[in-house]
Design an enzyme around this catalytic site. Structure first.
Site, PDB file in Angstrom:
ATOM      1  N   ASP A  66      43.582  28.551  44.393  1.00 41.16           N
ATOM      2  CA  ASP A  66      44.232  28.721  43.239  1.00 41.16           C
ATOM      3  C   ASP A  66      45.553  28.547  43.297  1.00 41.16           C
ATOM      4  OD1 ASP A  66      45.059  30.652  44.966  1.00 41.16           O
ATOM      5  OD2 ASP A  66      43.600  32.034  44.159  1.00 41.16           O
ATOM      6  N   ASP A 135      41.917  44.844  43.371  1.00 41.03           N
ATOM      7  CA  ASP A 135      40.800  45.078  42.225  1.00 41.03           C
ATOM      8  C   ASP A 135      39.740  44.149  42.610  1.00 41.03           C
ATOM      9  OD1 ASP A 135      41.705  42.331  41.652  1.00 41.03           O
ATOM     10  OD2 ASP A 135      42.284  42.630  39.570  1.00 41.03           O
ATOM     11  N   HIS A 137      39.350  41.081  43.302  1.00 42.23           N
ATOM     12  CA  HIS A 137      39.257  39.621  43.168  1.00 42.23           C
ATOM     13  C   HIS A 137      39.187  38.854  44.429  1.00 42.23           C
ATOM     14  CE1 HIS A 137      43.903  39.564  42.901  1.00 42.23           C
ATOM     15  NE2 HIS A 137      43.532  38.809  43.887  1.00 42.23           N
ATOM     16  N   GLU A 142      38.942  37.687  38.500  1.00 39.87           N
ATOM     17  CA  GLU A 142      39.279  38.913  38.326  1.00 39.87           C
ATOM     18  C   GLU A 142      38.025  39.513  37.865  1.00 39.87           C
ATOM     19  OE1 GLU A 142      41.972  40.059  39.256  1.00 39.87           O
ATOM     20  OE2 GLU A 142      43.730  39.093  38.657  1.00 39.87           O
TER      21      GLU A 142
END
Ligand code: F6R
Length: 259
Positions: A66, A135, A137, A142
């Site tokens: 990313d 979280d 990811h 996400e």
């Protein structure tokens, strides 16, 4: 199921993964590495340095997971800068063969498609290193991301921006968008190696490894892949229900199997 390896510390984890990558590069000098950024994979890259001394690394190919959108590529925390500093330079790789998602592409809507094409043209990723967000990811997929998603623009959650504020002067400097490999893209790599360290990752790891498969915990996508290795320290393993089984399995594993 994923193989779960519980190690005493991140240096041990880095060594295990570096052994695997070094063996791959001795067999296939032009292997394709899937590179994560953030703090988690750093022990892997540090351990690789010693293992690759004397190994010709000039043909190694790589794709980062990313990149932030809206950050100058020359900014020290852009992922292209991080990959150059932590991976390309210390390991003596050819910068032309190591790519990060082109988040500054003027045609950002189709940039992801071209990135996926480039991964395919390279023959796919041989070993994909992954971290996990608090979280859940992986990449920057996400919660709610489709398991079929491809490389595309995503909006970072407030939680992720808070977690990553430590790399910047303030949370306001953390970009809001990124170009990230999709879960579908990541699942095409031949071997996934997910690392996590510290108590802050324990819930995300328990969810990803043992929880019900759900887009709300993107890391659970690893349960759909036939070859996954999860390497965690004791703190990150602390919420795993089958931890004793994982320890028994690894302790009694034939050495030839590697990870
Ligand atoms: C980074 C990436 C993210 C990170 C995750 C954990 O390329 O894809 O999924 O792996 O945010 O970050 P750290 O390792 O900094 O805790």
């Amino acid at each position: 199921m994923a193989e779960v390896v519980i190690v005493p510390d991140r240096v041990t984890a880095g060594g295990l993964v570096a052994d695997e990558i070094a063996a791959l590069l001795r067999r296939r000098p032009d292997a394709v590495l899937g590179l994560a950024t953030g703090s988690t994979p750093l022990p892997v890259y540090q351990a690789l340095r010693a293992r690759l001394e004397g190994v010709d690394t000039s043909q190694v190919r790589g794709f980062a997971l990313d990149e932030y959108i809206g950050i100058d590529p020359a900014h020290p925390e852009s992922y292209s800068s991080v990959i150059a500093r932590e991976v390309v330079e210390p390991l003596g790789l050819d910068p032309a063969l190591i790519r990060t998602p082109p988040a500054d592409d003027p045609d950002i809507a189709t940039a992801g498609e071209r990135y996926d094409d480039a991964i395919r043209a390279a023959g796919g990723v041989d070993i994909q290193i992954l971290g996990i967000g608090t979280d859940g990811h992986i990449g920057f997929n996400e919660p709610g991301s489709s398991f079929a998603s491809r490389t595309r623009v995503k909006t970072l959650t407030r939680q992720t921006r808070e977690d990553n504020a430590r790399f910047f002067d303030s949370i306001d400097e953390v970009p809001r968008h990124c170009l990230t490999q999709g879960l579908g893209t990541i699942l095409e790599a031949r071997h996934l190696v997910l690392l996590a360290f510290g108590e802050g990752k324990a819930a995300a790891i328990a969810g990803a490894v043992e929880g019900p498969v759900t887009a709300m915990v993107p890391g659970t996508a690893i349960q759909l892949h036939p070859h996954v290795t999860v390497i965690v320290d004791e703190a990150a393993a602390s919420k795993l229900r089958l931890d004793q089984y994982y320890r028994d399995t690894f302790d009694n594993k034939p050495a030839w199997q590697g990870i």
